[in-house]
Design a protein around this motif. Structure first.
Motif, PDB file in Angstrom:
ATOM      1  N   VAL A  53       1.037  -0.868   0.269  1.00  0.00           N
ATOM      2  CA  VAL A  53       0.109   0.016  -0.266  1.00  0.00           C
ATOM      3  C   VAL A  53       0.744   0.962   0.386  1.00  0.00           C
ATOM      4  N   THR A  54       0.973   2.293  -0.821  1.00  0.00           N
ATOM      5  CA  THR A  54       1.816   2.991  -1.197  1.00  0.00           C
ATOM      6  C   THR A  54       0.866   4.343  -2.072  1.00  0.00           C
ATOM      7  N   PRO A  55       1.017   5.761  -2.164  1.00  0.00           N
ATOM      8  CA  PRO A  55       0.644   6.785  -2.605  1.00  0.00           C
ATOM      9  C   PRO A  55       1.038   6.916  -3.834  1.00  0.00           C
ATOM     10  N   ALA A  56       2.331   6.313  -4.390  1.00  0.00           N
ATOM     11  CA  ALA A  56       3.176   6.147  -5.799  1.00  0.00           C
ATOM     12  C   ALA A  56       2.771   5.203  -5.986  1.00  0.00           C
ATOM     13  N   VAL A  57       1.852   4.453  -6.195  1.00  0.00           N
ATOM     14  CA  VAL A  57       1.533   3.286  -6.845  1.00  0.00           C
ATOM     15  C   VAL A  57       2.306   3.194  -8.189  1.00  0.00           C
ATOM     16  N   ASP A  58       1.990   3.996  -9.710  1.00  0.00           N
ATOM     17  CA  ASP A  58       2.712   3.812 -10.848  1.00  0.00           C
ATOM     18  C   ASP A  58       4.142   4.182 -10.669  1.00  0.00           C
ATOM     19  N   ALA A  59       4.874   4.711 -10.061  1.00  0.00           N
ATOM     20  CA  ALA A  59       6.364   4.859  -9.508  1.00  0.00           C
ATOM     21  C   ALA A  59       7.048   3.615  -9.341  1.00  0.00           C
ATOM     22  N   LEU A  60       6.151   2.988  -8.130  1.00  0.00           N
ATOM     23  CA  LEU A  60       5.999   1.693  -7.265  1.00  0.00           C
ATOM     24  C   LEU A  60       6.643   0.650  -8.353  1.00  0.00           C
ATOM     25  N   CYS A  61       5.441   0.949  -8.966  1.00  0.00           N
ATOM     26  CA  CYS A  61       4.944  -0.431 -10.406  1.00  0.00           C
ATOM     27  C   CYS A  61       5.936  -0.176 -11.688  1.00  0.00           C
ATOM     28  N   ALA A  62       6.388   1.096 -11.774  1.00  0.00           N
ATOM     29  CA  ALA A  62       7.299   1.283 -12.532  1.00  0.00           C
ATOM     30  C   ALA A  62       8.895   0.694 -12.389  1.00  0.00           C
ATOM     31  N   GLN A  63       8.962   1.192 -10.887  1.00  0.00           N
ATOM     32  CA  GLN A  63      10.467   0.048 -10.621  1.00  0.00           C
ATOM     33  C   GLN A  63      10.576  -1.211 -10.571  1.00  0.00           C
ATOM     34  N   TYR A  64       9.452  -1.768  -9.988  1.00  0.00           N
ATOM     35  CA  TYR A  64       9.592  -2.895 -10.069  1.00  0.00           C
ATOM     36  C   TYR A  64       9.039  -3.683 -11.638  1.00  0.00           C
ATOM     37  N   ALA A  65       8.743  -3.115 -12.194  1.00  0.00           N
ATOM     38  CA  ALA A  65       8.841  -3.493 -14.421  1.00  0.00           C
ATOM     39  C   ALA A  65      10.290  -2.765 -14.474  1.00  0.00           C
ATOM     40  N   ALA A  66      10.725  -2.523 -14.373  1.00  0.00           N
ATOM     41  CA  ALA A  66      12.125  -2.159 -14.696  1.00  0.00           C
ATOM     42  C   ALA A  66      13.326  -2.944 -13.921  1.00  0.00           C
ATOM     43  N   ALA A  67      13.030  -2.981 -13.007  1.00  0.00           N
ATOM     44  CA  ALA A  67      13.871  -3.519 -12.075  1.00  0.00           C
ATOM     45  C   ALA A  67      13.903  -5.279 -12.320  1.00  0.00           C
ATOM     46  N   HIS A  68      12.755  -6.342 -12.380  1.00  0.00           N
ATOM     47  CA  HIS A  68      12.586  -7.495 -12.655  1.00  0.00           C
ATOM     48  C   HIS A  68      11.531  -7.912 -13.950  1.00  0.00           C
ATOM     49  N   SER A  69      11.493  -6.893 -15.175  1.00  0.00           N
ATOM     50  CA  SER A  69      11.293  -7.212 -16.428  1.00  0.00           C
ATOM     51  C   SER A  69       9.655  -7.912 -16.027  1.00  0.00           C
ATOM     52  N   VAL A  70       8.657  -7.558 -15.031  1.00  0.00           N
ATOM     53  CA  VAL A  70       7.530  -7.734 -15.350  1.00  0.00           C
ATOM     54  C   VAL A  70       6.133  -6.521 -15.405  1.00  0.00           C
ATOM     55  N   THR A  71       5.139  -7.150 -15.617  1.00  0.00           N
ATOM     56  CA  THR A  71       4.254  -6.240 -15.951  1.00  0.00           C
ATOM     57  C   THR A  71       3.315  -6.238 -15.138  1.00  0.00           C
ATOM     58  N   PHE A  72       2.696  -4.885 -14.717  1.00  0.00           N
ATOM     59  CA  PHE A  72       1.464  -4.556 -13.922  1.00  0.00           C
ATOM     60  C   PHE A  72       0.218  -4.830 -14.555  1.00  0.00           C
ATOM     61  N   SER A  73      -0.594  -5.427 -14.146  1.00  0.00           N
ATOM     62  CA  SER A  73      -2.551  -5.523 -14.595  1.00  0.00           C
ATOM     63  C   SER A  73      -2.945  -3.657 -14.440  1.00  0.00           C
ATOM     64  N   SER A  74      -3.596  -3.776 -15.036  1.00  0.00           N
ATOM     65  CA  SER A  74      -4.927  -2.599 -14.457  1.00  0.00           C
ATOM     66  C   SER A  74      -5.064  -2.657 -13.540  1.00  0.00           C
ATOM     67  N   PRO A  75      -5.767  -1.642 -12.217  1.00  0.00           N
ATOM     68  CA  PRO A  75      -6.290  -1.872 -11.187  1.00  0.00           C
ATOM     69  C   PRO A  75      -7.572  -2.681 -10.996  1.00  0.00           C
ATOM     70  N   ASP A  76      -7.202  -3.609  -9.809  1.00  0.00           N
ATOM     71  CA  ASP A  76      -7.618  -5.074 -10.224  1.00  0.00           C
ATOM     72  C   ASP A  76      -9.526  -4.579  -9.123  1.00  0.00           C
ATOM     73  N   ALA A  77     -10.118  -4.271  -8.810  1.00  0.00           N
ATOM     74  CA  ALA A  77     -11.340  -3.812  -8.135  1.00  0.00           C
ATOM     75  C   ALA A  77     -11.452  -4.377  -6.862  1.00  0.00           C
ATOM     76  N   ALA A  78     -11.997  -5.513  -7.261  1.00  0.00           N
ATOM     77  CA  ALA A  78     -11.757  -6.966  -5.809  1.00  0.00           C
ATOM     78  C   ALA A  78     -10.451  -6.730  -5.187  1.00  0.00           C
ATOM     79  N   LEU A  79      -9.491  -6.508  -5.530  1.00  0.00           N
ATOM     80  CA  LEU A  79      -8.314  -5.955  -4.669  1.00  0.00           C
ATOM     81  C   LEU A  79      -8.051  -4.977  -4.745  1.00  0.00           C
TER      82      LEU A  79
END
Length: 176
Positions: A71-97
């Motif tokens: 949980v973070t106010p910097a969702v996009d920045a943290l997703c970008a960090q993990y995507a760049a560091a680990h070559s993963v793709t994040f989904s669009s927001p999941d309302a159930a989560l």
């Protein structure tokens, strides 16, 4: 080196083979002698010296993180960090989560990064451990002194979860 009663230093001589034997014996024996006592003291400090109770359905199975929530106010920045560091793709927001953007971890678990759901929700990293019996896991945690933060609830398409707090740490449980 030893201090004699007359306060002079006395050097004890020992051949190398005896010294090596003593070091090896101490290295093997000392942890075995200390570990049970130290483990018991640590358990008592944490209130874990009570008999385990309700989580019989998971007894003997290794712990497994099913969902790792950040949980973070910097969702996009943290997703970008993990995507760049680990070559993963994040989904669009999941309302159930809670609007979390998710990515699969190597072991099949799910990482979810979401914004706080309420103004007073602080940033947190919260693992949800997989359990066979959610109610039994929550009951056992409460019996061990945990406070219920989120009672068992359904997550559409994902299973069920609950959160307890023990010693200021958020502990999640997840059941398929």
């Amino acid at each position: 080196m030893v201090i004699a009663p007359d306060r002079t230093r006395v050097r004890l001589r020992m051949d190398d083979s005896k010294r090596a034997t003593m070091k090896t014996g101490a290295a093997l024996l000392l942890p075995a002698l200390l570990s049970p006592g130290l483990a018991r003291c640590r358990a008592m400090d944490r209130g874990l010296d009570r008999e385990p109770t309700a989580i019989a359905s998971n007894r003997g199975l290794p712990m497994q993180v099913q969902y790792l929530e950040i949980v973070t106010p910097a969702v996009d920045a943290l997703c970008a960090q993990y995507a760049a560091a680990h070559s993963v793709t994040f989904s669009s927001p999941d309302a159930a989560l809670g609007g979390a953007r998710t990515a699969r971890l190597g072991d099949g678990a799910l990482l979810g990064i979401r914004a706080p759901l309420r103004e007073d929700e602080a940033p947190v990293v919260r693992p949800y451990m997989l359990v066979d019996d959610l109610e039994a896991a929550v009951a056992a945690a409460q019996e061990a002194g945990a406070t219920l933060a989120l009672p068992p609830m359904e997550l559409a398409g994902h299973g069920r979860c609950a959160i307890v707090i023990q010693g200021g740490i958020d502990c999640g449980f997840w059941q398929h």
